[in-house]
Design a protein around this motif. Structure first.
Motif, mmCIF file in Angstrom:
data_model
loop_
_atom_site.group_PDB
_atom_site.id
_atom_site.type_symbol
_atom_site.label_atom_id
_atom_site.label_comp_id
_atom_site.label_asym_id
_atom_site.label_seq_id
_atom_site.Cartn_x
_atom_site.Cartn_y
_atom_site.Cartn_z
ATOM 1 N N ASP A 97 93.828 69.762 42.410
ATOM 2 C CA ASP A 97 94.234 69.278 41.085
ATOM 3 C C ASP A 97 95.047 70.323 40.320
ATOM 4 O OD1 ASP A 97 92.721 67.050 41.622
ATOM 5 O OD2 ASP A 97 91.091 67.582 40.252
ATOM 6 N N ARG A 98 94.968 71.595 40.787
ATOM 7 C CA ARG A 98 95.606 72.728 40.127
ATOM 8 C C ARG A 98 95.137 72.885 38.684
ATOM 9 N NH1 ARG A 98 97.298 76.156 43.179
ATOM 10 N NH2 ARG A 98 98.756 76.972 41.678
ATOM 11 N N GLN A 99 93.793 72.790 38.506
ATOM 12 C CA GLN A 99 93.250 72.974 37.162
ATOM 13 C C GLN A 99 91.788 73.419 37.241
ATOM 14 O OE1 GLN A 99 93.374 69.324 34.982
ATOM 15 N NE2 GLN A 99 92.247 68.169 36.499
ATOM 16 N N TRP A 100 91.334 73.979 36.126
ATOM 17 C CA TRP A 100 89.943 74.366 35.977
ATOM 18 C C TRP A 100 89.155 73.157 35.488
ATOM 19 C CZ3 TRP A 100 87.758 78.901 37.403
ATOM 20 C CH2 TRP A 100 88.625 79.948 37.713
ATOM 21 N N HIS A 101 87.946 73.009 36.009
ATOM 22 C CA HIS A 101 87.060 71.919 35.586
ATOM 23 C C HIS A 101 85.840 72.518 34.896
ATOM 24 C CE1 HIS A 101 88.963 68.611 37.886
ATOM 25 N NE2 HIS A 101 89.414 69.621 38.604
ATOM 26 N N ASP A 102 85.371 71.849 33.872
ATOM 27 C CA ASP A 102 84.217 72.372 33.138
ATOM 28 C C ASP A 102 82.962 71.533 33.345
ATOM 29 O OD1 ASP A 102 85.005 70.189 31.718
ATOM 30 O OD2 ASP A 102 85.222 71.211 29.807
ATOM 31 N N GLU A 103 82.968 70.692 34.373
ATOM 32 C CA GLU A 103 81.767 69.958 34.757
ATOM 33 C C GLU A 103 81.385 70.378 36.171
ATOM 34 O OE1 GLU A 103 81.770 65.771 34.156
ATOM 35 O OE2 GLU A 103 82.955 65.929 32.334
ATOM 36 N N HIS A 104 80.100 70.461 36.413
ATOM 37 C CA HIS A 104 79.557 70.895 37.707
ATOM 38 C C HIS A 104 79.578 69.687 38.647
ATOM 39 C CE1 HIS A 104 76.677 72.594 40.549
ATOM 40 N NE2 HIS A 104 76.841 73.755 39.933
ATOM 41 N N ASP A 105 80.788 69.262 39.056
ATOM 42 C CA ASP A 105 80.922 68.022 39.808
ATOM 43 C C ASP A 105 81.699 68.178 41.114
ATOM 44 O OD1 ASP A 105 83.403 68.489 38.784
ATOM 45 O OD2 ASP A 105 83.662 66.514 37.878
ATOM 46 N N TRP A 106 81.770 69.393 41.655
ATOM 47 C CA TRP A 106 82.573 69.583 42.851
ATOM 48 C C TRP A 106 81.976 68.924 44.081
ATOM 49 C CZ3 TRP A 106 80.650 74.025 40.390
ATOM 50 C CH2 TRP A 106 79.563 74.630 40.999
ATOM 51 N N ASP A 107 80.713 68.508 44.036
ATOM 52 C CA ASP A 107 80.137 67.803 45.181
ATOM 53 C C ASP A 107 80.726 66.403 45.324
ATOM 54 O OD1 ASP A 107 78.886 67.069 42.832
ATOM 55 O OD2 ASP A 107 77.009 66.580 43.827
ATOM 56 N N ARG A 108 81.452 65.932 44.305
ATOM 57 C CA ARG A 108 82.113 64.620 44.375
ATOM 58 C C ARG A 108 83.618 64.798 44.527
ATOM 59 N NH1 ARG A 108 78.703 64.186 39.812
ATOM 60 N NH2 ARG A 108 80.518 64.364 38.469
ATOM 61 N N ASP A 109 84.039 65.909 45.098
ATOM 62 C CA ASP A 109 85.438 66.303 45.050
ATOM 63 C C ASP A 109 86.047 66.417 46.436
ATOM 64 O OD1 ASP A 109 87.736 67.131 43.807
ATOM 65 O OD2 ASP A 109 87.124 69.221 43.756
ATOM 66 N N ASP A 110 87.319 66.671 46.480
ATOM 67 C CA ASP A 110 88.139 67.009 47.643
ATOM 68 C C ASP A 110 87.918 66.121 48.842
ATOM 69 O OD1 ASP A 110 88.700 69.553 46.375
ATOM 70 O OD2 ASP A 110 86.890 70.266 47.346
ATOM 71 N N HIS A 111 87.490 66.820 49.907
ATOM 72 C CA HIS A 111 87.383 66.193 51.214
ATOM 73 C C HIS A 111 86.126 65.355 51.318
ATOM 74 C CE1 HIS A 111 90.729 68.621 52.306
ATOM 75 N NE2 HIS A 111 90.108 69.667 51.806
ATOM 76 N N ASP A 112 85.337 65.345 50.302
ATOM 77 C CA ASP A 112 84.109 64.569 50.271
ATOM 78 C C ASP A 112 84.363 63.219 49.606
ATOM 79 O OD1 ASP A 112 81.386 64.422 50.824
ATOM 80 O OD2 ASP A 112 80.875 64.933 48.763
ATOM 81 N N ARG A 113 85.564 62.988 49.111
ATOM 82 C CA ARG A 113 85.831 61.800 48.306
ATOM 83 C C ARG A 113 85.744 60.510 49.092
ATOM 84 N NH1 ARG A 113 90.930 64.426 47.804
ATOM 85 N NH2 ARG A 113 92.238 63.834 49.526
ATOM 86 N N ASP A 114 85.987 60.536 50.421
ATOM 87 C CA ASP A 114 85.936 59.321 51.214
ATOM 88 C C ASP A 114 84.531 59.015 51.715
ATOM 89 O OD1 ASP A 114 88.650 58.975 50.911
ATOM 90 O OD2 ASP A 114 89.086 60.283 52.614
ATOM 91 N N ARG A 115 83.650 59.946 51.574
ATOM 92 C CA ARG A 115 82.292 59.773 52.065
ATOM 93 C C ARG A 115 81.553 58.789 51.172
ATOM 94 N NH1 ARG A 115 78.939 62.661 55.462
ATOM 95 N NH2 ARG A 115 76.777 62.673 54.827
#
Length: 137
Positions: A97-115
Motif C-alpha cells: 500500500d506504500r503507507q503506514w497503518h495505525d491498526e493492528h490488522d496485518w493478519d488480514r493483509d497481503d498474501h493472506d487476502r485470498d485465504r
C-alpha cells in the motif's frame, strides 16, 4: 556626561535575563528536534526491514507457492517485523500500500487476502494450513 552605574546594571540584568531565557527555551527545542530526527530515522529503518521481509515473502511465494513451508516462514518473518514496528511506533508499514497503518490488522493483509478464514473455521482442520497457523502465533 556622568556614568550612571545603576542604569548600566539594569541594562546588563535585562540582557542577561533575555539571554538566559533564549537559552532555556532553545535547548529543549533542540532536544525535541533531535528526538524527532532519531524517531524518523528509526521509523525509516523499520520500514526498510518490513519491505525486505515483504520482498522475501514475494520471492518465496513465486518460487515455492502461496502456502509452501518457505512462504509460511517468510510470512512469519514479515509478521515479526511488523510486530516490532508496532511495539515501537504503534503503527506498521505496508509496502504494497506504500503507507503506514495505525491498526493492528496485518493478519488480514497481503498474501493472506485470498485465504478464506471463515471456511477454515467452519469446515474443520482438514482445510487448515498447520504450518501457517503455527507461524502466526
Amino acid at each position: 556626561m556622568q556614568f550612571n552605574f545603576a542604569r548600566f546594571a539594569k541594562r546588563i540584568a535585562v540582557v542577561a535575563t533575555f539571554g538566559a531565557l533564549c537559552f532555556f527555551v532553545g535547548v529543549p527545542r533542540a532536544h525535541a528536534d533531535d528526538r524527532d530526527r532519531d524517531r524518523d530515522r528509526d521509523r525509516a529503518k523499520c520500514q526498510q526491514r518490513v519491505e525486505k521481509a515483504e520482498w522475501k515473502l514475494d520471492e518465496a511465494i513465486r518460487k515455492h507457492g502461496e502456502y509452501s513451508h518457505q512462504a509460511n516462514d517468510r510470512r512469519r518473518d514479515l509478521n515479526e517485523q511488523r510486530e516490532h514496528c508496532w511495539n515501537e511506533f504503534h503503527s506498521y508499514w505496508n509496502g504494497h500500500d506504500r503507507q503506514w497503518h495505525d491498526e493492528h490488522d496485518w493478519d488480514r493483509d497481503d498474501h493472506d487476502r485470498d485465504r478464506d478464514h471463515d471456511r477454515d473455521r467452519d469446515h474443520g482442520d482438514h482445510f487448515r494450513d498447520h504450518d501457517y497457523d503455527r507461524g502466526s502465533r
